[in-house]
Design an enzyme around this catalytic site. Structure first.
Site, PDB file in Angstrom:
ATOM      1  N   HIS A 152      43.018  33.587  35.183  1.00 10.69           N
ATOM      2  CA  HIS A 152      43.615  35.182  35.068  1.00 10.69           C
ATOM      3  C   HIS A 152      44.602  35.545  36.383  1.00 10.69           C
ATOM      4  O   HIS A 152      44.238  36.116  37.262  1.00 10.69           O
ATOM      5  CB  HIS A 152      42.666  36.299  35.011  1.00 10.69           C
ATOM      6  CG  HIS A 152      42.857  37.372  34.553  1.00 10.69           C
ATOM      7  ND1 HIS A 152      44.439  37.728  33.983  1.00 10.69           N
ATOM      8  CD2 HIS A 152      42.418  38.675  34.417  1.00 10.69           C
ATOM      9  CE1 HIS A 152      44.533  38.980  33.520  1.00 10.69           C
ATOM     10  NE2 HIS A 152      43.262  39.598  33.748  1.00 10.69           N
ATOM     11  N   CYS A 192      38.433  43.921  38.559  1.00 11.88           N
ATOM     12  CA  CYS A 192      39.631  44.016  37.605  1.00 11.88           C
ATOM     13  C   CYS A 192      39.319  44.868  36.330  1.00 11.88           C
ATOM     14  O   CYS A 192      40.536  45.245  35.902  1.00 11.88           O
ATOM     15  CB  CYS A 192      39.654  42.487  37.010  1.00 11.88           C
ATOM     16  SG  CYS A 192      38.352  41.876  35.830  1.00 11.88           S
ATOM     17  N   ASP A 250      33.015  41.165  38.677  1.00  9.13           N
ATOM     18  CA  ASP A 250      33.388  41.338  37.305  1.00  9.13           C
ATOM     19  C   ASP A 250      32.227  41.259  36.378  1.00  9.13           C
ATOM     20  O   ASP A 250      31.083  40.966  36.560  1.00  9.13           O
ATOM     21  CB  ASP A 250      34.467  40.305  37.026  1.00  9.13           C
ATOM     22  CG  ASP A 250      35.175  39.963  35.975  1.00  9.13           C
ATOM     23  OD1 ASP A 250      35.359  41.331  35.022  1.00  9.13           O
ATOM     24  OD2 ASP A 250      35.946  39.126  35.284  1.00  9.13           O
ATOM     25  N   ARG A 282      48.454  46.477  38.721  1.00  6.65           N
ATOM     26  CA  ARG A 282      48.889  45.457  37.875  1.00  6.65           C
ATOM     27  C   ARG A 282      50.290  45.486  37.452  1.00  6.65           C
ATOM     28  O   ARG A 282      51.084  44.715  37.101  1.00  6.65           O
ATOM     29  CB  ARG A 282      48.238  45.647  36.567  1.00  6.65           C
ATOM     30  CG  ARG A 282      46.523  45.405  36.615  1.00  6.65           C
ATOM     31  CD  ARG A 282      46.446  43.789  37.121  1.00  6.65           C
ATOM     32  NE  ARG A 282      46.774  42.874  36.012  1.00  6.65           N
ATOM     33  CZ  ARG A 282      46.285  42.558  34.816  1.00  6.65           C
ATOM     34  NH1 ARG A 282      45.032  42.991  34.511  1.00  6.65           N
ATOM     35  NH2 ARG A 282      46.761  41.658  34.089  1.00  6.65           N
ATOM     36  N   ARG A 317      47.827  36.273  26.059  1.00  8.81           N
ATOM     37  CA  ARG A 317      46.407  36.289  26.355  1.00  8.81           C
ATOM     38  C   ARG A 317      45.780  35.577  25.264  1.00  8.81           C
ATOM     39  O   ARG A 317      45.942  36.000  23.837  1.00  8.81           O
ATOM     40  CB  ARG A 317      46.031  37.829  26.259  1.00  8.81           C
ATOM     41  CG  ARG A 317      44.404  37.889  26.651  1.00  8.81           C
ATOM     42  CD  ARG A 317      43.952  39.229  26.611  1.00  8.81           C
ATOM     43  NE  ARG A 317      44.261  39.488  28.268  1.00  8.81           N
ATOM     44  CZ  ARG A 317      43.292  40.479  29.060  1.00  8.81           C
ATOM     45  NH1 ARG A 317      42.697  41.150  28.432  1.00  8.81           N
ATOM     46  NH2 ARG A 317      43.796  40.382  30.192  1.00  8.81           N
ATOM     47  N   GLN A 341      46.010  38.911  37.140  1.00 12.04           N
ATOM     48  CA  GLN A 341      45.356  39.671  37.933  1.00 12.04           C
ATOM     49  C   GLN A 341      45.152  39.681  39.384  1.00 12.04           C
ATOM     50  O   GLN A 341      45.306  40.487  40.182  1.00 12.04           O
ATOM     51  CB  GLN A 341      43.693  39.616  37.238  1.00 12.04           C
ATOM     52  CG  GLN A 341      42.783  40.494  37.887  1.00 12.04           C
ATOM     53  CD  GLN A 341      43.080  41.865  37.327  1.00 12.04           C
ATOM     54  OE1 GLN A 341      42.843  42.218  36.369  1.00 12.04           O
ATOM     55  NE2 GLN A 341      42.871  42.802  38.484  1.00 12.04           N
TER      56      GLN A 341
END
Ligand code: CP
Ligand code: NVA
Length: 315
Positions: free
Chosen positions: A141, A271, A232, A299, A114, A144
């Site tokens: 991402h 998310c 988000d 996840r 990340r 996700q």
């Protein structure tokens, strides 16, 4: 086990896997999740397919879900993880991504990174002899979105033709959602303030894959008869927290009025982490159509399938 001269299967974006592999990941995630409902969360699946494998988790940005879900995913697959954080490793003192990749490739079986600049994950992949997984960059991402697709399917939203509405900032998560739309044949209506649209490259990916993409500055246009509503944070990690941006985002809050414009069985995704009262109202976040904690749990199940694909255990 992959031989050492096989090109590693990197997962920097969804297209690296492609539609068939993503469909295989989703099917595998559904099966594995169903097969272990009565097991403690830290116990390995019966087949423990990644026994003896180790995944390096490399973080140059904060995380809760990505960090925990990859760790639990590896335990459930019979493997283990080690954690490397920028602040306490030589990455934080300027050691190159190339050298880090070459060293880690001698020590672990796969790497999750990340970071901020997508070029850093690309550099890691260029020099790594083991699969590199993008655990979020400023650009995308993908992990996700595998979890989000799994959550939609679980809530009886078959992907082809699904109308998915996005509200707020045109950010990394929306970019990957658009990429998925082109691959898995669903449609995206993105309602953003002017100047905060998603990247043109991802809009093109969606459209060239046959997805209907609607870009609008009117949140009602996006919400009308939508099957899934997504938002988000207005301010992503590493972005300046500008008052002007917050004011531009306010009309794009997902609230009861917005949900009432969607289909009566529409679900709400986020998310996380959420800023309740900003991008989503409290009644929607905690309401009956919010599936955000299913999404968070997923996840784990998504990471397992991504890892199995990257390590050549899923085609
Ligand atoms: N959704 C997500 O990636 O959460 P974290 O930042 O906590 O990993
Ligand atoms: N868009 C957010 C997602 C966090 C999981 C960010 O990049 O901060």
């Amino acid at each position: 086990m992959m031989s050492s001269n096989t090109e590693p299967r990197h997962f920097l974006d969804l297209t690296d896997a492609g539609a068939d592999a993503i469909a295989a990941m989703l099917a595998d995630a559904i099966d594995r999740k169903a097969a272990r409902t009565s097991l403690p969360k830290g116990q390995a699946d019966a087949d423990a397919p990644l026994q003896g494998h180790i995944l390096a988790l490399v973080f140059e940005k904060n995380s809760t879900r990505t960090r925990v879900s990859f760790d639990i995913a590896m335990r459930q697959l019979g493997g283990s993880v080690l954690l490397l954080e920028a602040g306490s490793s030589q990455l934080g003192r300027g050691e190159s991504m190339a050298d880090t990749a070459r060293v880690l490739s001698r020590m672990v079986d796969a790497i999750m990174l990340r970071t901020d600049d997508h070029a850093r994950v690309e550099e890691m992949a260029r020099y790594a002899d083991v699969p590199v997984i993008n655990g979020l960059t400023d650009r995308s991402h993908p992990c996700q979105i595998v979890a989000d697709l799994l959550t939609a399917i679980e809530h009886r939203k078959a992907l082809p033709g699904l109308e998915v509405a996005w509200f707020g900032d045109g950010n990394n998560v929306l970019n990957s959602l658009l990429e998925a739309a082109g691959l898995m044949k669903f449609n995206v209506r993105a309602a953003t303030p002017s100047g905060f649209e998603p990247d043109a490259e991802f809009i093109e990916m969606a459209r060239s894959g046959g997805s209907n993409v609607t870009l609008t500055h009117d949140p009602s246009v996006a919400a009308r008869d939508a099957d899934v509503l997504v938002t988000d944070t207005w301010i992503s990690m590493g972005q300046a927290d500008a008052q002007a941006k917050r004011e531009a985002m306010e009309p794009f809050q997902v609230n009861t009025a917005r949900m009432s414009e969607a289909k009566s069985d529409a679900v709400f995704l986020h998310c996380l982490p959420a800023h309740v009262g900003e991008e989503v109202s409290e009644d929607v976040f905690d309401g009956p159509r919010s599936v955000v904690f299913d999404e968070a749990e997923n996840r784990i199940h998504a990471q397992k399938s991504i890892l199995l694909w990257a390590l050549g255990r899923l085609s």
